[in-house]
Design an enzyme around this catalytic site. Structure first.
Site, PDB file in Angstrom:
ATOM      1  N   ARG A   1       0.941  -1.101  -0.215  1.00 47.90           N
ATOM      2  CA  ARG A   1       0.270   0.034   0.034  1.00 47.90           C
ATOM      3  C   ARG A   1       1.227   1.247  -0.122  1.00 47.90           C
ATOM      4  O   ARG A   1       1.787   1.549   0.260  1.00 47.90           O
ATOM      5  CB  ARG A   1      -0.543  -0.079   1.011  1.00 47.90           C
TER       6      ARG A   1
ATOM      7  N   GLU B   1      -7.227   7.561   6.846  1.00 45.79           N
ATOM      8  CA  GLU B   1      -6.066   8.443   7.428  1.00 45.79           C
ATOM      9  C   GLU B   1      -5.695   9.371   6.949  1.00 45.79           C
ATOM     10  O   GLU B   1      -4.906  10.708   7.127  1.00 45.79           O
ATOM     11  CB  GLU B   1      -4.781   7.432   8.170  1.00 45.79           C
TER      12      GLU B   1
ATOM     13  N   ARG C   1      -5.624   5.553  -0.096  1.00 48.80           N
ATOM     14  CA  ARG C   1      -4.502   4.850   0.527  1.00 48.80           C
ATOM     15  C   ARG C   1      -5.078   3.599  -0.626  1.00 48.80           C
ATOM     16  O   ARG C   1      -6.301   2.926  -1.150  1.00 48.80           O
ATOM     17  CB  ARG C   1      -4.822   3.925   1.416  1.00 48.80           C
TER      18      ARG C   1
ATOM     19  N   CYS D   1       0.648  11.449   8.334  1.00 49.93           N
ATOM     20  CA  CYS D   1       2.070  11.296   9.238  1.00 49.93           C
ATOM     21  C   CYS D   1       3.110  10.988   8.935  1.00 49.93           C
ATOM     22  O   CYS D   1       3.285  10.583   7.580  1.00 49.93           O
ATOM     23  CB  CYS D   1       1.209   9.343   9.800  1.00 49.93           C
TER      24      CYS D   1
ATOM     25  N   THR E   1       5.123   8.970   9.442  1.00 53.51           N
ATOM     26  CA  THR E   1       5.876   8.010   9.010  1.00 53.51           C
ATOM     27  C   THR E   1       6.077   7.034   8.058  1.00 53.51           C
ATOM     28  O   THR E   1       5.719   6.254   7.169  1.00 53.51           O
ATOM     29  CB  THR E   1       5.329   6.925  10.327  1.00 53.51           C
TER      30      THR E   1
ATOM     31  N   ARG F   1       3.909  -0.079   2.363  1.00 56.56           N
ATOM     32  CA  ARG F   1       4.523  -0.424   3.385  1.00 56.56           C
ATOM     33  C   ARG F   1       4.319  -1.505   1.825  1.00 56.56           C
ATOM     34  O   ARG F   1       3.000  -1.716   2.181  1.00 56.56           O
ATOM     35  CB  ARG F   1       3.200  -0.189   4.131  1.00 56.56           C
TER      36      ARG F   1
ATOM     37  N   ARG G   1       3.877  -7.087  12.803  1.00 60.23           N
ATOM     38  CA  ARG G   1       2.442  -6.243  12.764  1.00 60.23           C
ATOM     39  C   ARG G   1       1.875  -7.662  13.616  1.00 60.23           C
ATOM     40  O   ARG G   1       1.995  -8.745  12.866  1.00 60.23           O
ATOM     41  CB  ARG G   1       1.994  -5.226  12.168  1.00 60.23           C
TER      42      ARG G   1
ATOM     43  N   GLU H   1      -2.321  -2.719  12.483  1.00 59.73           N
ATOM     44  CA  GLU H   1      -1.072  -1.859  13.271  1.00 59.73           C
ATOM     45  C   GLU H   1      -2.072  -2.066  15.347  1.00 59.73           C
ATOM     46  O   GLU H   1      -3.108  -2.168  15.073  1.00 59.73           O
ATOM     47  CB  GLU H   1      -1.374  -0.224  13.008  1.00 59.73           C
TER      48      GLU H   1
HETATM   49  P1  ADP Z   1      -1.578  -0.353   6.365  1.00 61.80           P
HETATM   50  O1  ADP Z   1      -1.379  -1.637   6.261  1.00 61.80           O
HETATM   51  O2  ADP Z   1      -2.450   1.013   6.092  1.00 61.80           O
HETATM   52  O3  ADP Z   1      -1.140   1.059   7.348  1.00 61.80           O
HETATM   53  P2  ADP Z   1      -2.790  -1.953   8.880  1.00 61.80           P
HETATM   54  O4  ADP Z   1      -1.546  -1.922   9.389  1.00 61.80           O
HETATM   55  O5  ADP Z   1      -3.258  -0.958  10.188  1.00 61.80           O
HETATM   56  O6  ADP Z   1      -2.435  -0.522   8.349  1.00 61.80           O
HETATM   57  O7  ADP Z   1      -3.996  -2.721   7.896  1.00 61.80           O
HETATM   58  C1  ADP Z   1      -4.129  -2.668   7.595  1.00 61.80           C
HETATM   59  C2  ADP Z   1      -5.343  -3.953   7.284  1.00 61.80           C
HETATM   60  O8  ADP Z   1      -4.351  -4.697   6.253  1.00 61.80           O
HETATM   61  C3  ADP Z   1      -5.499  -4.472   8.462  1.00 61.80           C
HETATM   62  O9  ADP Z   1      -6.757  -5.460   8.856  1.00 61.80           O
HETATM   63  C4  ADP Z   1      -4.128  -5.522   8.088  1.00 61.80           C
HETATM   64  O10 ADP Z   1      -4.773  -7.213   8.732  1.00 61.80           O
HETATM   65  C5  ADP Z   1      -4.200  -5.698   6.444  1.00 61.80           C
HETATM   66  N1  ADP Z   1      -2.653  -6.091   6.123  1.00 61.80           N
HETATM   67  C6  ADP Z   1      -1.407  -6.097   6.374  1.00 61.80           C
HETATM   68  N2  ADP Z   1      -0.775  -6.764   5.354  1.00 61.80           N
HETATM   69  C7  ADP Z   1      -1.648  -7.551   4.396  1.00 61.80           C
HETATM   70  C8  ADP Z   1      -0.944  -8.819   4.073  1.00 61.80           C
HETATM   71  N3  ADP Z   1      -0.227  -9.502   3.886  1.00 61.80           N
HETATM   72  N4  ADP Z   1      -2.514  -9.719   3.260  1.00 61.80           N
HETATM   73  C9  ADP Z   1      -3.390  -9.216   3.750  1.00 61.80           C
HETATM   74  N5  ADP Z   1      -3.790  -8.174   5.218  1.00 61.80           N
HETATM   75  C10 ADP Z   1      -3.023  -7.859   5.627  1.00 61.80           C
HETATM   76  N1  DAR Z   2       0.191   5.162  16.764  1.00 52.95           N
HETATM   77  C1  DAR Z   2       0.492   6.721  16.567  1.00 52.95           C
HETATM   78  C2  DAR Z   2       0.663   6.496  15.185  1.00 52.95           C
HETATM   79  C3  DAR Z   2       1.955   5.880  14.507  1.00 52.95           C
HETATM   80  C4  DAR Z   2       1.986   5.210  12.543  1.00 52.95           C
HETATM   81  N2  DAR Z   2       0.608   4.683  12.500  1.00 52.95           N
HETATM   82  C5  DAR Z   2      -0.610   5.206  11.553  1.00 52.95           C
HETATM   83  N3  DAR Z   2       0.363   6.866  10.339  1.00 52.95           N
HETATM   84  N4  DAR Z   2      -1.085   5.075  11.807  1.00 52.95           N
HETATM   85  C6  DAR Z   2       2.144   6.925  17.062  1.00 52.95           C
HETATM   86  O1  DAR Z   2       2.144   7.418  17.015  1.00 52.95           O
HETATM   87  O2  DAR Z   2       1.685   5.415  18.093  1.00 52.95           O
END
Ligand code: ADP
Ligand code: DAR
Length: 424
Positions: free
Chosen positions: A150, A249, A253, A295, A297, A304, A332, A337
Site C-alpha cells: 500500500r 487516515e 490509500r 503522518c 511515518t 508499506r 505487526r 497496526e
Molecule cells: P496500513 O497497512 O494501511 O498501514 P494496517 O497495518 O492497520 O494499516 O493494516 C490494514 C489492514 O490490512 C489490516 O486489516 C491488516 O490486517 C491488513 N493487511 C496488512 N498486510 C496484509 C497482508 N499481507 N495480507 C492481508 N491483509 C493485510
Molecule cells: N499510532 C501512532 C501513529 C504511528 C504511525 N501509524 C499510522 N500513521 N497509522 C503513534 O504515534 O504511534
C-alpha cells in the site's frame, strides 16, 4: 539546580502568563491553555513517543505561537494525539502540508529517528522498477498466506484531517471517485461509501482485511474522524486485488493485495494502479520529503509492503521481531497496526519509507522475507533433528531396558515346559 532541570524539561509551568503568549499570536487563549496543560502532562508521563523525546520546553515555547501560512494550523493541531495518547510511538501528525516546514524543528528530528532521513537529505525521485524482478516468495504456499502493498497519497491543495472542512471531505470524495470511473480492465470496479454501507458488510470487509477499521484512538485524537463517515469509502476491483481507501487516515490509500507470496505480481499491479490514478489527480509532493501525507511515518514513498506469514518453527514473537529487525523489517499483528498475531500469523513489512526509492524498498522487503523463511526452515530442520535424536535416545533407552529385563530373566529359576504350578 533540580528546579532548573525540572523547568527545562517543562515540568514546572512557564513563569510567563499564558495571555502574554496569546497576544503574540492569533491562537485563542483557551487553545494556548490546553496546549500548556497537555505539554506538562506529556513531560510528566513515561510516554515512549518521539514527540515527548524531542519537544523540549524551549522548543515548545518557540513553536506554540506559530501557525501555518495558508490554513493557520497551530502546534496543538499536530500534537494533540501524542498529548492524549501516552502510548504513542510517534505522537505527531501534520495538520497540513505546510506543518512540516512551520514546525520543522520538531518534525525533522522525529523524521530522522524514524526513517534515518536527515534534514539535509533529499528524497530520491520515484523509481518503481518492474514487478517481474521479484519472483514468488513462497511458490509452494508453505508460509505466506497473502501479500499486500500500500502507499498513501494526498491531493494537492487540501489540508489534512484536523483542518479539512465538511465540504473538503465531500469534494475530495467526488474528485477521487471521478478518477475511479476512468480505471479500466483489471482495475475497473465499484466505490462503496461508508455512509451507505450495511454494518454487517463493513464488519466482513474489515475481517477479510480489505476495509479500514474505525477504532484507532491515535487517529481519533489526531482529529481524523471529524464529520465521520462523510466522504469516507472504499473502492474495490472485481477480484478485490486492487483497493483504494478514501479519507481514512489519508486522502487516498492505494492497495494491491492477493493470496500467496507473488510479490512481483502484487507490485506490478500497485505500479499500474498508482500511475493510473496519478494521471487523474495531482498529489502533494515535496522535493525534500517526497510524497507528503498526514503522518510523518508515511512520507517519501509511503510504501508499506507486507506479507501475512506463518512461522511455526520460530519459537517466539520476540525471535520473529529480532530476525525482522536485522533486515529493517517491522512486525505487526494479524489485524495490522497495534494488534497481535492470531494463530501465529504475523504481518511483516518494510519499516523505512523515505530516502530510498520504491524499488529499493521492495528489494529490501523481498530479501528480508526470504531470510525469514530461511530462518524458519532452519528452525524446522533443527527441531526435526532434535526430535530424531530424542527418538533415537528413547530407542536406545528402550533397548537398554529390554537388555536389563532379559538379564533379570536369566537370573530367575528356569520354567520347564508343562510345569503345572506356573500355568494360569
Ligand atoms: P496500513 O497497512 O494501511 O498501514 P494496517 O497495518 O492497520 O494499516 O493494516 C490494514 C489492514 O490490512 C489490516 O486489516 C491488516 O490486517 C491488513 N493487511 C496488512 N498486510 C496484509 C497482508 N499481507 N495480507 C492481508 N491483509 C493485510
Ligand atoms: N499510532 C501512532 C501513529 C504511528 C504511525 N501509524 C499510522 N500513521 N497509522 C503513534 O504515534 O504511534
Amino acid at each position: 539546580m533540580q528546579c532548573l532541570r525540572l523547568r527545562f524539561r517543562g515540568i514546572l509551568p512557564r513563569l510567563v502568563p499564558i495571555r502574554y503568549y496569546a497576544k503574540k499570536t492569533d491562537i485563542p487563549e483557551d487553545v494556548m491553555e490546553e496546549m500548556e496543560e497537555g505539554f506538562i502532562n506529556l513531560c510528566n508521563s513515561d510516554s515512549p513517543s518521539l514527540l515527548r523525546k524531542y519537544l523540549t520546553r524551549d522548543l515548545f515555547d518557540e513553536l506554540k505561537v506559530k501557525t501555518t501560512p495558508t490554513y493557520k494550523s497551530n502546534l496543538l493541531d499536530c500534537v494533540r494525539s501524542g498529548m492524549y495518547n501516552f502510548n504513542s510511538n510517534v505522537g505527531i501528525y501534520a495538520a497540513d502540508p505546510e506543518s512540516y516546514k512551520t514546525f520543522a524543528k520538531l518534525f525533522d528530528p522525529i523524521i530522522e529517528e524514524y526513517h534515518g532521513f536527515k534534514q539535509g537529505d533529499k528524497h530520491p525521485a520515484s523509481c518503481f522498477g518492474y514487478g517481474s524482478d521479484f519472483p514468488d516468495l513462497d511458490p509452494e504456499r508453505k508460509f505466506i498466506l497473502s501479500t499486500r502493498i500500500r502507499c498513501a497519497r494526498s491531493l494537492d491543495g487540501f489540508p489534512f484531517n484536523p483542518m479539512l472542512t465538511h465540504c473538503d471531505y465531500a469534494q475530495l470524495q467526488t474528485t477521487i471517485c471521478r478518477a475511479f470511473d476512468r480505471l479500466c480492465g483489471e482495475f475497473s470496479g465499484k466505490y462503496f461509501a461508508v455512509c451507505n454501507m450495511k454494518e454487517k458488510v463493513k464488519e466482513k470487509l474489515i475481517a477479510d482485511h480489505y476495509m479500514f477499521r474505525e477504532d484507532d484512538p491515535f487517529l481519533e485524537q489526531g482529529m481524523a474522524f471529524r464529520y465521520w463517515p462523510l466522504g469516507r469509502g472504499i473502492f474495490m476491483n472485481r477480484q478485490k486485488t486492487f483497493i483504494v481507501w478514501v479519507n481514512e487516515e489519508d486522502h487516498v490509500r492505494i492497495i494491491s493485495m492477493e493470496k500467496g507470496g507473488d510479490l512481483g505480481r502484487v507490485y506490478e499491479r500497485m505500479i499500474i494502479g498508482v500511475e493510473s490514478l496519478a494521471h487523474e489527480m495531482k498529489f502533494a509532493h515535496d522535493p525534500h520529503l517526497g510524497h507528503i501525507n498526514f503522518c510523518p511515518t508515511n512520507l517519501g514513498t509511503s510504501i508499506r509492503a507486507s506479507v501475512h506469514i506463518k512461522l511455526p518453527s520460530i519459537s517466539s514473537e520476540a525471535t520473529v521481531v529480532d530476525v525482522a529487525e536485522k533486515y529493517s523489517l517491522q512486525v505487526r499483528g494479524t489485524r495490522g497496526e497495534n494488534s497481535s498475531p492470531d494463530n501465529g500469523i504475523y504481518d511483516i513489512s518494510n519499516k523505512r519509507r523515505m530516502g530510498v526509492t520504491e524499488y529499493q524498498i521492495i528489494t529490501e522487503m523481498y530479501n528480508g522475507i526470504k531470510a525469514i523463511i530461511e530462518t524458519e526452515c532452519q528452525a524446522a530442520m533443527d527441531m526435526e533433528r532434535i526430535m530424531k535424536a530424542t527418538a533415537k535416545d528413547n530407542m536406545v533407552l528402550k533397548g537398554e531396558e529390554m537388555q536389563k529385563i532379559k538379564r533379570v530373566d536369566k537370573c530367575s529359576p528356569k520354567k520347564k515346559p508343562g510345569d503345572k504350578k506356573n500355568r494360569r
